[in-house]
Design a protein around this motif. Structure first.
Motif, mmCIF file in Angstrom:
data_model
loop_
_atom_site.group_PDB
_atom_site.id
_atom_site.type_symbol
_atom_site.label_atom_id
_atom_site.label_comp_id
_atom_site.label_asym_id
_atom_site.label_seq_id
_atom_site.Cartn_x
_atom_site.Cartn_y
_atom_site.Cartn_z
ATOM 1 N N ALA A 105 40.244 37.469 39.805
ATOM 2 C CA ALA A 105 39.446 36.734 40.784
ATOM 3 C C ALA A 105 38.610 35.654 40.120
ATOM 4 O O ALA A 105 38.481 34.542 40.646
ATOM 5 C CB ALA A 105 38.548 37.712 41.548
ATOM 6 N N ALA B 7 38.981 31.567 40.691
ATOM 7 C CA ALA B 7 37.854 30.743 41.116
ATOM 8 C C ALA B 7 37.623 29.584 40.159
ATOM 9 O O ALA B 7 37.372 28.445 40.585
ATOM 10 C CB ALA B 7 36.597 31.604 41.228
ATOM 11 N N LEU C 57 43.062 28.885 45.493
ATOM 12 C CA LEU C 57 42.545 30.205 45.860
ATOM 13 C C LEU C 57 43.564 30.989 46.689
ATOM 14 O O LEU C 57 43.670 32.216 46.558
ATOM 15 C CB LEU C 57 41.235 30.061 46.634
ATOM 16 N N GLU D 210 45.367 34.748 45.868
ATOM 17 C CA GLU D 210 45.479 35.921 46.727
ATOM 18 C C GLU D 210 46.874 36.530 46.689
ATOM 19 O O GLU D 210 47.064 37.666 47.116
ATOM 20 C CB GLU D 210 45.122 35.551 48.169
ATOM 21 N N TRP E 8 47.792 39.015 42.518
ATOM 22 C CA TRP E 8 46.955 40.042 41.913
ATOM 23 C C TRP E 8 47.762 40.846 40.897
ATOM 24 O O TRP E 8 48.939 41.143 41.117
ATOM 25 C CB TRP E 8 46.417 40.979 42.994
ATOM 26 N N VAL F 140 42.955 36.579 52.802
ATOM 27 C CA VAL F 140 42.066 37.526 52.132
ATOM 28 C C VAL F 140 41.919 38.797 52.961
ATOM 29 O O VAL F 140 41.960 39.919 52.434
ATOM 30 C CB VAL F 140 40.680 36.887 51.886
ATOM 31 N N ARG G 264 37.610 41.595 48.153
ATOM 32 C CA ARG G 264 37.821 40.711 49.297
ATOM 33 C C ARG G 264 36.572 39.863 49.566
ATOM 34 O O ARG G 264 36.677 38.674 49.881
ATOM 35 C CB ARG G 264 38.172 41.534 50.544
ATOM 36 N N SER H 65 36.407 37.111 47.043
ATOM 37 C CA SER H 65 37.345 36.046 47.400
ATOM 38 C C SER H 65 36.829 35.212 48.559
ATOM 39 O O SER H 65 36.927 33.983 48.554
ATOM 40 C CB SER H 65 38.712 36.649 47.749
ATOM 41 N N SER I 276 34.163 32.820 47.443
ATOM 42 C CA SER I 276 34.735 31.674 46.740
ATOM 43 C C SER I 276 35.316 30.665 47.714
ATOM 44 O O SER I 276 35.100 29.454 47.589
ATOM 45 C CB SER I 276 35.815 32.153 45.763
#
Length: 311
Positions: free
Chosen positions: A50, A54, A103, A107, A110, A211, A229, A232, A235
């Protein structure tokens, strides 16, 4: 028109290249991070992912925004003769869209633990739950920006780049009978800027939906996945608020300066004050989005509804 089309195509291709490169970095990082299948290791890897997403999103957005702002009237030999400064004005919004795209890629990438993946919670989250006050702030900023742009488009002169001067009896007595002051965000600026504000709000909503609806990060507890979450979502909304709020703030300051020079003192000072407020609030919201929230310590996964094991 040909110059404008060439400029637009070049900018879209450049932004797409930046997004593709950064998304590739995220994919490689996600595949390379194969933590042990324990709550602690999985959570550390997810938090690192994450943070990397970002940072890459912010870097890509800043690069695109600076590219446009530094070009002024156009890119290279291409110039928009009728709308000077428009590419620079659109720079922050374009940068925000690039950051949001990165971003979104984050997602989808991961890291997954090695071996047999433990079960994960099936509980669904909602966009409203994750967005909360930051989502309302972005919506209010977008609505305010659109309303102000509509007013500026209606009050600009025939060129759309200046505001007519206020004609008073004293000015007439002294021989002044007209004039205008710019730059002023009339229709040539208001229409593309309004479209950009709407695009940022819509894309931010789409990424927030990703997200909220993505599968839980494998190997994490329910509270840890919720914290991821929310990180995220902060961000996403921080980037969108910085792009939209920064644009609205600058537009209001530019319009306020033109109004003051044209004698519209009340409107000018109101625009300047509102522009400063929007800019400072947006900068503060973006800065606080970068501050990590305390997260629950890793531990044994609590009992609850679970999905089947995956490999």
């Amino acid at each position: 028109m040909a110059a404008a089309a060439a400029l637009g195509l070049g900018l879209v291709l450049a932004a797409g290249l930046v997004v593709a490169l950064l998304a590739g970095v995220l994919v490689a990082a996600g595949r390379g991070a194969r933590p042990d299948d324990t709550p602690a290791a999985t959570l550390v890897a997810a938090r690192q992912h994450a943070a990397v997403a970002a940072v890459l999103a912010l870097a890509g957005g800043v690069v695109v925004a600076l590219l446009l702002v530094s070009q002024g009237d156009g890119l290279g030999p291409v110039r928009l003769a009728g709308v000077p400064g428009l590419p620079a004005a659109l720079g922050p919004l374009a940068g925000g869209l690039v950051a949001l795209a990165v971003l979104a890629a984050g997602e989808r990438t991961w890291p997954r633990p090695v071996g047999t993946v433990r079960t994960a919670s099936l509980r669904r989250r909602t966009v409203a739950e994750l967005a909360a006050r930051r989502g309302r702030l972005l919506g209010g900023t977008t609505a305010l920006g659109l309303a102000c742009l509509a007013v500026f488009a209606l009050t600009a002169d025939a060129t759309g780049r200046a505001v007519p001067a206020l004609i008073t009896s004293e000015a007439v007595a002294q021989g002044y009978g007209g004039g205008a002051s710019g730059p002023y965000p009339g229709a040539p600026y208001a229409l593309p800027l309004g479209a950009g504000l709407l695009a940022v709000a819509v894309v931010a909503g789409v990424v927030l939906h990703l997200v909220a609806r993505r599968p839980a990060v494998a190997g994490t507890r329910e509270e840890d996945d919720l914290a991821l979450r929310r990180t995220s979502a902060r961000s996403v909304l921080g980037v969108a608020q910085l792009a939209s709020g920064g644009t609205v703030g600058v537009v209001l300051l530019v319009a306020g300066a033109a109004l003051l020079r044209s004698g519209w003192l009340l409107g000018g000072w109101a625009a300047v004050a509102l522009g400063l407020a929007v800019g400072l609030v947006s900068l503060g919201a973006a800065a606080t989005a970068c501050i990590p929230r305390p997260a629950p310590a890793p531990g044994a996964a609590p009992a609850g509804p679970r999905a089947g094991a995956q490999r």
